[in-house]
Design a protein around this motif. Structure first.
Motif, short mmCIF file in Angstrom:
data_model
loop_
_atom_site.label_atom_id
_atom_site.label_comp_id
_atom_site.label_asym_id
_atom_site.label_seq_id
_atom_site.Cartn_x
_atom_site.Cartn_y
_atom_site.Cartn_z
N VAL A 146 5.31 -5.38 4.65
CA VAL A 146 4.64 -4.36 4.26
C VAL A 146 4.86 -4.71 3.33
O VAL A 146 5.71 -5.26 2.19
N GLN A 179 -4.87 -2.44 4.32
CA GLN A 179 -4.72 -0.64 3.85
C GLN A 179 -4.40 -0.34 3.10
O GLN A 179 -2.83 -1.01 3.27
N ARG A 181 -1.89 2.16 0.85
CA ARG A 181 -0.68 3.33 2.12
C ARG A 181 -0.96 4.10 0.43
O ARG A 181 -1.36 3.84 -0.46
N ASP A 183 1.40 5.45 -1.64
CA ASP A 183 2.28 4.72 -2.56
C ASP A 183 1.94 3.60 -3.68
O ASP A 183 2.62 3.36 -3.71
N ARG A 185 1.30 0.77 -1.76
CA ARG A 185 1.96 -0.11 -1.01
C ARG A 185 0.27 -0.90 -0.10
O ARG A 185 -0.05 0.08 0.33
N VAL A 186 0.70 -2.22 0.58
CA VAL A 186 -0.94 -2.46 1.34
C VAL A 186 0.22 -3.10 3.20
O VAL A 186 1.21 -3.27 2.91
N ASP A 187 -0.76 -3.09 3.88
CA ASP A 187 0.14 -3.57 4.99
C ASP A 187 -1.50 -3.72 5.36
O ASP A 187 -2.48 -3.38 5.33
#
Length: 279
Positions: A146, A179, A181, A183, A185-187
């Motif tokens: 993440v 994608q 998130r 908050d 953040r991305v994953d």
């Protein structure tokens, strides 16, 4: 470019369409194991745009296509592609596959020979570098992380060992890889469990036997530069071995490694080879 969604083989499938006209040949372009439909943006814009009606699917579990928890065999993927061909009304397809996309193209041709007209293998072969597991580890490692932000993700990709230069089309590809998130953040969209399942199915396939069944005209385009570990992912001697297995296949070489060959001047070389081969 247009985005489309269809129901194929029981799930939602996304594909990109670059339409050139009713009299232009059709070309299906199939991406690598953890990649997405935008993997070919560089090659398409380097010389293919307007020459073909190009269709780039997101394979299941990648991009904007559905992500089932299971069913990531070669047969599952093959049925997705055949469903796309049926939707497009293409009886016999020209297909270009990069890496895993090339293996899937070989599988399709071996098992559904009436549906494939010509194949362009882009750094795809019956056997890769003996150290390919270690060489591809950074690609799979990104799937379990993440990232704090989009910029952090892009910075991480820019510093990957196989990225020897940066191209704007790389960013369109990586943008489709993630994608957001809630908050910030991305994953990544493809997850490690599903892509590991794909990889295990590749390992369990007899690829020599699969390639031996291919009777149609093919070309294999080999990226000659080092990928990482100071070696190319597909050494030339392995590319030659695969070409020798098939009845009618020609070997071409371009600069760039397994990933960077799809961008910049290397992409123009690939587009030129494809244009000469698929009329």
């Amino acid at each position: 470019m247009q985005n489309h969604f269809i129901e194929s083989n029981g799930l939602k499938q996304h594909y990109l369409e670059f339409y050139a006209g009713p009299d232009k040949p059709h070309l299906i372009m199939v991406h690598g194991i953890t990649a997405n439909a935008h993997a070919f943006d560089g090659v398409i814009h380097a010389g293919l745009l307007g020459q073909y009606n190009i269709y780039c699917p997101d394979l299941r579990g990648r991009g904007l296509s559905a992500k089932p928890a299971f069913a990531y065999s070669l047969q599952d993927h093959a049925m997705d592609i055949l469903g796309l061909l049926d939707h497009l009304g293409i009886e016999e397809a020209n297909i270009a596959g990069h890496s895993y996309g090339g293996l899937l193209s070989a599988y399709l041709c071996a098992n559904y020979p009436d549906r494939i007209r010509k194949i362009v293998f882009i750094d795809s072969a019956a056997e890769l570098n003996p150290n390919s597991g270690a060489m591809l580890a950074p690609v799979f490692e990104r799937l379990s992380k993440v990232y704090d932000s989009y910029d952090a993700f892009i910075d991480s990709m820019k510093s990957a060992p196989q990225i020897t230069f940066w191209d704007d089309f790389m960013e369109s590809y990586y943008c489709a890889d993630i994608q957001m998130r809630a908050d910030g953040r991305v994953d990544t969209i493809p997850n490690l469990a599903n892509m590991t399942s794909v990889a295990l199915n590749v390992i369990n396939q007899n690829w020599k036997s699969t390639f031996e069944k291919i009777m149609i005209p093919c070309v294999l385009i080999n990226g000659t530069d080092d990928y990482n570990l100071d070696e190319p992912l597909l050494p030339r001697y392995k590319a030659k071995e695969t070409v020798a297995i098939m009845k009618d296949c020609t070997l071409h070489s371009v600069k760039g490694n397994h990933q960077t060959m799809l961008y910049g001047a290397h992409a123009r070389d690939i587009a030129h080879i494809i244009s000469d081969f698929i009329q």
